[in-house]
Design a protein around this motif. Structure first.
Motif, mmCIF file in Angstrom:
data_model
loop_
_atom_site.group_PDB
_atom_site.id
_atom_site.type_symbol
_atom_site.label_atom_id
_atom_site.label_comp_id
_atom_site.label_asym_id
_atom_site.label_seq_id
_atom_site.Cartn_x
_atom_site.Cartn_y
_atom_site.Cartn_z
ATOM 1 N N ALA A 1 0.829 -1.201 0.000
ATOM 2 C CA ALA A 1 0.000 0.000 0.000
ATOM 3 C C ALA A 1 0.867 1.257 0.000
ATOM 4 C CB ALA A 1 -0.917 0.006 1.217
ATOM 5 N N VAL A 2 0.403 2.269 -0.718
ATOM 6 C CA VAL A 2 1.101 3.550 -0.777
ATOM 7 C C VAL A 2 0.087 4.662 -0.531
ATOM 8 C CG1 VAL A 2 3.038 4.533 -2.048
ATOM 9 C CG2 VAL A 2 1.877 2.527 -2.961
ATOM 10 N N THR A 3 0.509 5.746 0.068
ATOM 11 C CA THR A 3 -0.415 6.862 0.246
ATOM 12 C C THR A 3 -0.257 7.848 -0.913
ATOM 13 O OG1 THR A 3 1.227 8.027 1.563
ATOM 14 C CG2 THR A 3 -0.445 6.746 2.755
ATOM 15 N N ALA A 4 -1.374 8.310 -1.364
ATOM 16 C CA ALA A 4 -1.363 9.249 -2.492
ATOM 17 C C ALA A 4 -0.677 10.549 -2.099
ATOM 18 C CB ALA A 4 -2.784 9.522 -2.961
ATOM 19 N N ALA A 5 -0.819 10.915 -0.836
ATOM 20 C CA ALA A 5 -0.289 12.204 -0.375
ATOM 21 C C ALA A 5 1.209 12.321 -0.608
ATOM 22 C CB ALA A 5 -0.608 12.385 1.110
ATOM 23 N N GLU A 6 1.865 11.217 -0.529
ATOM 24 C CA GLU A 6 3.314 11.201 -0.695
ATOM 25 C C GLU A 6 3.718 11.702 -2.079
ATOM 26 O OE1 GLU A 6 6.775 7.805 -0.677
ATOM 27 O OE2 GLU A 6 4.832 7.377 0.293
ATOM 28 N N PHE A 7 2.881 11.388 -3.086
ATOM 29 C CA PHE A 7 3.194 11.799 -4.459
ATOM 30 C C PHE A 7 2.587 13.157 -4.816
ATOM 31 C CE2 PHE A 7 4.013 7.342 -4.474
ATOM 32 C CZ PHE A 7 5.058 7.187 -5.370
ATOM 33 N N GLU A 8 1.452 13.408 -4.180
ATOM 34 C CA GLU A 8 0.704 14.621 -4.520
ATOM 35 C C GLU A 8 1.532 15.874 -4.268
ATOM 36 O OE1 GLU A 8 -3.050 14.507 -2.620
ATOM 37 O OE2 GLU A 8 -4.043 15.393 -4.354
ATOM 38 N N SER A 9 2.404 15.807 -3.266
ATOM 39 C CA SER A 9 3.165 16.999 -2.897
ATOM 40 C C SER A 9 4.355 17.250 -3.819
ATOM 41 C CB SER A 9 3.651 16.861 -1.449
ATOM 42 O OG SER A 9 4.405 15.658 -1.345
ATOM 43 N N LEU A 10 4.647 16.271 -4.677
ATOM 44 C CA LEU A 10 5.799 16.437 -5.561
ATOM 45 C C LEU A 10 5.536 17.517 -6.600
ATOM 46 C CD1 LEU A 10 6.596 12.664 -6.187
ATOM 47 C CD2 LEU A 10 7.818 14.243 -4.666
ATOM 48 N N PRO A 11 6.602 18.230 -7.041
ATOM 49 C CA PRO A 11 6.401 19.307 -8.024
ATOM 50 C C PRO A 11 5.906 18.760 -9.370
ATOM 51 C CG PRO A 11 8.740 18.846 -7.697
ATOM 52 C CD PRO A 11 8.003 18.088 -6.643
ATOM 53 N N GLY A 12 4.879 19.424 -9.936
ATOM 54 C CA GLY A 12 4.384 19.080 -11.270
ATOM 55 C C GLY A 12 3.495 17.861 -11.308
ATOM 56 N N VAL A 13 3.112 17.355 -10.139
ATOM 57 C CA VAL A 13 2.333 16.114 -10.136
ATOM 58 C C VAL A 13 0.897 16.382 -9.709
ATOM 59 C CG1 VAL A 13 2.025 13.893 -8.985
ATOM 60 C CG2 VAL A 13 4.315 14.628 -9.719
ATOM 61 N N SER A 14 -0.033 15.800 -10.415
ATOM 62 C CA SER A 14 -1.401 15.784 -9.903
ATOM 63 C C SER A 14 -1.942 14.376 -10.039
ATOM 64 C CB SER A 14 -2.279 16.789 -10.647
ATOM 65 O OG SER A 14 -2.236 16.515 -12.020
ATOM 66 N N ILE A 15 -2.742 13.988 -9.017
ATOM 67 C CA ILE A 15 -3.255 12.624 -8.945
ATOM 68 C C ILE A 15 -4.539 12.546 -9.733
ATOM 69 C CG2 ILE A 15 -4.047 10.786 -7.409
ATOM 70 C CD1 ILE A 15 -1.279 11.471 -6.636
ATOM 71 N N VAL A 16 -4.630 11.573 -10.599
ATOM 72 C CA VAL A 16 -5.882 11.371 -11.327
ATOM 73 C C VAL A 16 -6.748 10.397 -10.563
ATOM 74 C CG1 VAL A 16 -6.922 10.655 -13.495
ATOM 75 C CG2 VAL A 16 -4.734 11.863 -13.502
ATOM 76 N N THR A 17 -6.207 9.187 -10.321
ATOM 77 C CA THR A 17 -6.931 8.228 -9.479
ATOM 78 C C THR A 17 -5.933 7.540 -8.557
ATOM 79 O OG1 THR A 17 -6.660 6.462 -11.080
ATOM 80 C CG2 THR A 17 -8.733 7.688 -11.176
ATOM 81 N N ALA A 18 -6.398 7.109 -7.429
ATOM 82 C CA ALA A 18 -5.520 6.422 -6.493
ATOM 83 C C ALA A 18 -6.278 5.316 -5.782
ATOM 84 C CB ALA A 18 -4.978 7.410 -5.458
ATOM 85 N N THR A 19 -5.701 4.107 -5.781
ATOM 86 C CA THR A 19 -6.194 3.024 -4.921
ATOM 87 C C THR A 19 -5.032 2.648 -4.011
ATOM 88 O OG1 THR A 19 -5.485 1.291 -6.418
ATOM 89 C CG2 THR A 19 -7.710 2.171 -6.751
ATOM 90 N N ASP A 20 -5.196 1.607 -3.195
ATOM 91 C CA ASP A 20 -4.119 1.195 -2.306
ATOM 92 C C ASP A 20 -2.825 0.894 -3.052
ATOM 93 O OD1 ASP A 20 -5.545 1.562 -0.126
ATOM 94 O OD2 ASP A 20 -5.883 -0.559 0.379
ATOM 95 N N HIS A 21 -2.997 0.160 -4.155
ATOM 96 C CA HIS A 21 -1.803 -0.339 -4.840
ATOM 97 C C HIS A 21 -1.496 0.385 -6.149
ATOM 98 C CE1 HIS A 21 -1.474 -3.865 -2.182
ATOM 99 N NE2 HIS A 21 -2.806 -3.771 -2.136
ATOM 100 N N GLU A 22 -2.385 1.206 -6.609
ATOM 101 C CA GLU A 22 -2.202 1.806 -7.935
ATOM 102 C C GLU A 22 -2.379 3.308 -7.910
ATOM 103 O OE1 GLU A 22 -3.901 -1.563 -10.917
ATOM 104 O OE2 GLU A 22 -4.110 0.541 -11.558
ATOM 105 N N LEU A 23 -1.529 3.982 -8.681
ATOM 106 C CA LEU A 23 -1.669 5.429 -8.809
ATOM 107 C C LEU A 23 -1.645 5.808 -10.290
ATOM 108 C CD1 LEU A 23 0.788 6.854 -6.122
ATOM 109 C CD2 LEU A 23 -1.716 6.854 -6.048
ATOM 110 N N HIS A 24 -2.559 6.703 -10.661
ATOM 111 C CA HIS A 24 -2.480 7.309 -11.988
ATOM 112 C C HIS A 24 -2.175 8.783 -11.795
ATOM 113 C CE1 HIS A 24 -4.397 4.141 -14.628
ATOM 114 N NE2 HIS A 24 -4.422 3.610 -13.420
#
Ligand SMILES: Nc1ncnc2c1ncn2[C@@H]1O[C@H](COP(=O)(O)OP(=O)(O)O)[C@@H](O)[C@H]1O
Ligand SMILES: [Mg+2]
Lengths: 303, 565
Positions: free
Chosen positions: A232-255
């Motif tokens: 499992a990964v948290t979306a928040a960890e990626f969301e804060s990165l520069p130039g990144v926006s989350i489209v969809t997020a589940t426990d195991h998958e991120l778009h």
């Protein structure tokens, strides 16, 4: 070398209506310049000012170093022009039409004329009014090309052409560039611009937003990234990165959509057990749509 | 909500708007709404004409004796002169309605017919050219429905015009009637309106049936030729024997004795008119449904030799492009001139021999300086008056062809070449004027040949026909000035209004007893009597001035404005 086309603060208002605002760009000799924008953006308005069929409210345009308005005839001697909307003489045949315009341009090169007709696959013996939309476009294209002008100004040139006709047209553009001619073409079809142009100007709501080499446009574009993890990964960890926006997020998958460099995303992902990493380079279409979506959102925010 | 409308929403609204405009179910309503102004204008002009004629007669002739002598004068008029009214067999000339019917009925119906032709030739062909039909029409079934709705809307508009005519007829009977028999009964008024409507629709249906085959301009041209030719053939049938057969196969001939205004209705004669109109309209609907939209057949004899196309330069191209229409007008006018030129000398001779001196003296007061006993004199009276009107209308069609350069978007391509704006305007204007010259030459040859065929002097009428050309060139000058200054789309409408006003001025000013200077405003009243060799310098200079000044003004205007579509 002096630019072939150079505009300064080009502005046109139709009565109270917006035409274009402060459009400034340069087109260098020998390049194919694409003028990209949706319907109503102001492409035709800009082109018609360059050709002096409409007069700018403010600003100037110089072509071959000459003033587009006061030296229009001298400029037109060296220009081949295909308007976006036009008609020709209903009762003339295709051949009579191209003959007449070659006369107006000051000379016929019959062999080249015939070659163009053959390559574009249009039968010049038919009457203009009996041609299909695409064949009318081809006849007009021949009138614009047949005198081998130094500068081609083409307003949505491939509209109405079938895929084969479009290919021929692109080949003709390449040849024009190889001969050292300059091309200014407008389009709302991204693929066409991507395949034919060196540089692109994007116009929207009358304003020129970007001028960039076609390649750089792609670099500026976002990437669509798909990440699949073992745990499992948290979306928040990626969301804060520069130039990144989350489209969809589940426990195991991120778009994600990633604008700019991929490095931060890769580093963040490497901290986890990564099963799959897919990055898709968007087509210019998607870039264009995203570009506009962002623009519209910004406009709405402002309002 | 943002202050500025988001572009996408605006677009959506425009899109929806255009969609609702083109929806099949709305075709009837849209067509009717679009023709609203035309219905009002045509109805108004017709009402004015009827009132002017009835007012003039009703107030001037208030005793039975005066009416009888006027009627005798008219019936003693040579057929070549009376033919102008289109009614060779007038009834009850001593009544108000009879006189109006004799003088104006054919003209009223001719104007209504012209509108019907314009509207019905454009209804489908025009839409097909603008590409609107293809947007809406997928199946033959829906195409048929569009066509039927268009026709229904036009018939509705025409019925309104007919009602205006009927109401006017009934009212002028009350307003200007002074003797027994002057009243127009409700039944006869309705009968008159119905006649106008059916005759006009018959002409329009010719255009409607042909439009899917030969396109809008061709259909309108043929229908106009059939209508004007029919009216003239019937109107002059007592003037030349060989016209008699011809006149009788037109709807003008069929309904010749249906003169409800004159108190002599003959409803039965309307049946064949209804029949042929229905057949023609049905044909048009079916052709619209079955043929490829916008695909017209090319008429082989319309292919011109290459030299006449004028591919050598802009002046020649403008002339070449106008030439077919100019020659068609020239031929029409020429045939008309030939008939009158041929008949004129015989008629003139018989007048000289037989006409009572009283009649001759009346003519001398009406047309001072014209000797009605000569061919030239007759031509002046019988040909020039109508010829000027037709030449004016011809000029309007040529101006509209000239304006098509810009209106259709051809000018963008032309000005992309070495052709400057000024040179385009000057050369295309001169080319159009050259087409007027071609038209005038053909007309002149027709009338001269007619005169020669009858063994009289051909030279004077040959030269006299130049008056038509002068007037037409002046009209073109006006069109070019307006087109250059304001824009192509305004040119033909303004010219049409000018020609119409000129015609109405010369027609209405005497009838309405307007002061002399009002009639003098008409350019056509300053051309002298060219058929007798008497030229009025003022008019000639005015025409040339309008032509030259128009080009100069147009060129000046063209320098400064945006070129549009
Ligand atoms: N003749 C005109 N009169 C009024 N507005 C016009 C005219 N021509 C163009 N416009 C407006 O100017 C804007 C730009 O139009 P145009 O240059 O034709 O766009 P494009 O060619 O990019 O589709 C549009 O909003 C359009 O409505
Ligand atoms: Mg455009």
């Amino acid at each position: 070398m002096a630019p072939v086309i150079q505009t300064l603060g080009l502005t046109k208002h139709y009565g109270g209506h917006r035409g274009i605002e402060q459009v400034e760009f340069e087109v260098a000799a020998g390049e194919v310049f694409g003028f990209l924008g949706p319907n109503g953006a102001g492409k035709t308005t800009t082109i018609r000012i360059l050709l002096d069929t409409v007069r700018a409210t403010a600003g100037t345009a110089r072509i071959f170093g000459l003033d587009s308005r006061s030296d229009s005839v001298a400029i037109h001697r060296r220009v081949g022009y295909l308007p976006g909307e036009f008609s020709l003489y209903d009762r003339l045949t295709g051949r009579e039409t191209v003959d007449y315009f070659s006369k107006l341009h000051g000379g016929v090169d019959r062999a080249y004329q015939a070659q163009l007709a053959e390559r574009l696959d249009v039968d010049l013996s038919r009457r203009y009014r009996d041609y299909s939309r695409g064949n009318k476009q081809k006849v007009a294209l021949i009138t614009a090309l047949q005198h081998r002008p130094d500068l081609l100004v083409l307003d949505e040139p491939s509209s109405g052409l079938d895929p084969l006709g479009q290919q021929t047209f692109l080949a003709l553009l390449r040849e024009a560039r190889e001969d050292g001619r300059t091309v200014f073409l407008s389009s709302h079809v991204l693929d066409e611009v991507r395949r034919s142009c060196d540089r692109v100007g994007i116009i929207r709501e009358g304003r020129l937003e970007t001028v960039a080499p076609v390649d750089q446009l792609r670099d500026m574009a976002h990437h669509e990234v798909e990440l699949r993890f073992a745990g499992a990964v948290t979306a928040a960890e990626f969301e804060s990165l520069p130039g990144v926006s989350i489209v969809t997020a589940t426990d195991h998958e991120l778009h994600l959509t990633v604008t700019g460099e991929m490095d931060p995303v890769v580093r963040a992902a490497a901290r986890h057990h990564l099963i799959d990493f897919i990055s898709r380079e968007p087509s210019l279409e998607e870039f264009f749509l995203a570009h506009y979506r962002a623009g519209t959102a910004a406009a709405d925010d402002r309002g | 909500m943002s202050r500025r409308q988001p572009r996408s929403r605006l677009d959506q609204r425009r899109y929806r708007h255009s969609l609702s405009r083109s929806l099949v179910t709305a075709v009837y309503r849209r067509t009717l709404r679009d023709s609203r102004n035309a219905v009002v204008v045509v109805g108004g002009v017709l009402a004015l004409m009827l009132i002017a004629a009835a007012g003039a007669y009703g107030r001037s002739y208030t005793t039975p004796a005066s009416r009888v002598s006027f009627a005798n004068l008219l019936t003693s008029m040579p057929a070549a002169l009376r033919g102008v009214t289109g009614d060779p067999h007038p009834a009850n000339l001593t009544t108000l309605g009879g006189m109006v019917s004799f003088k104006d009925a054919t003209w009223v119906c001719g104007i209504a017919a012209l509108w019907s032709i314009v509207a019905l030739s454009a209804s489908i062909a025009g839409e097909a050219r603008r590409g609107r039909l293809e947007l809406v029409i997928a199946t033959p079934v829906s195409r048929r429905r569009v066509a039927v709705e268009k026709v229904a809307a036009h018939v509705t508009g025409m019925a309104i015009i007919a009602a205006i005519c009927a109401a006017t007829a009934w009212l002028f009977g009350i307003a200007f009637g002074s003797l027994p028999g002057d009243a127009v009964t409700v039944g006869n008024a309705i009968g008159f309106g119905l006649w106008v409507m059916l005759m006009a629709l018959a002409s329009g249906s010719v255009a409607f049936a042909l439009a899917p085959l030969v396109g809008r301009a061709g259909a309108a041209g043929i229908a106009t030729a059939v209508t004007v030719g029919g009216a003239l053939a019937y109107g002059y049938e007592t003037a030349a024997p060989w016209l008699r057969g011809l006149g009788q196969v037109t709807w003008f001939g069929w309904t010749g004795h249906d003169q409800p205004l004159a108190g002599q209705p003959d409803w039965m004669t309307l049946i064949p008119v209804v029949a042929i109109t229905t057949v023609l309209l049905g044909t048009g609907v079916e052709l619209t449904a079955r043929r490829d939209v916008g695909a017209t057949i090319s008429i082989p004899w319309l292919r011109w030799p290459r030299v006449l196309l004028g591919l050598g330069g802009p002046l020649r191209r403008a002339a070449g492009d106008r030439l077919p229409i100019a020659l068609a007008w020239g031929l029409g006018l020429g045939v008309y001139g030939f008939v009158i030129g041929d008949a004129a000398s015989a008629v003139a001779a018989s007048i000289k021999k037989e006409a009572p001196t009283s009649t001759l003296s009346v003519y001398h007061t009406l047309f001072p300086g014209v000797d009605i006993g000569t061919t030239a004199g007759l031509l002046q009276i019988a040909f020039v008056a109508i010829g000027l009107v037709l030449a004016g209308v011809a000029a309007v069609t040529l101006v509209s062809g000239w304006a098509a350069d810009e209106a259709n978007g051809r000018l963008d391509v032309l000005l992309g070449t070495r052709l400057s704006r000024e040179r385009w305007l000057i050369t295309s204007a001169l080319g159009t004027m050259a087409a007027v010259v071609a038209m005038t030459v053909v007309t002149a040859l027709g009338i001269a040949l007619g005169a020669l065929a009858a063994g009289s002097d051909g030279l004077t009428p040959l030269l006299g026909s130049a008056a038509l050309g002068l007037y037409a060139i002046a009209v073109v000058g006006v069109g070019v000035a307006v087109g250059g200054w304001i824009g192509a789309r305004a040119a033909a409408p303004v010219c049409g209004a000018a020609v119409g006003a000129t015609f109405l001025l010369s027609l209405l000013a005497p009838g309405l007893h307007l002061p002399g200077w009002v009639g003098q405003l008409a350019l056509t009243s300053h051309l002298g009597q060219p058929m007798v060799g008497q030229w009025d310098g003022v008019g000639v200079i005015a025409c040339l001035g309008l032509a030259g000044g128009g080009v100069a003004l147009g060129t000046w205007g063209m320098r400064r404005r945006d070129v549009g579509r």
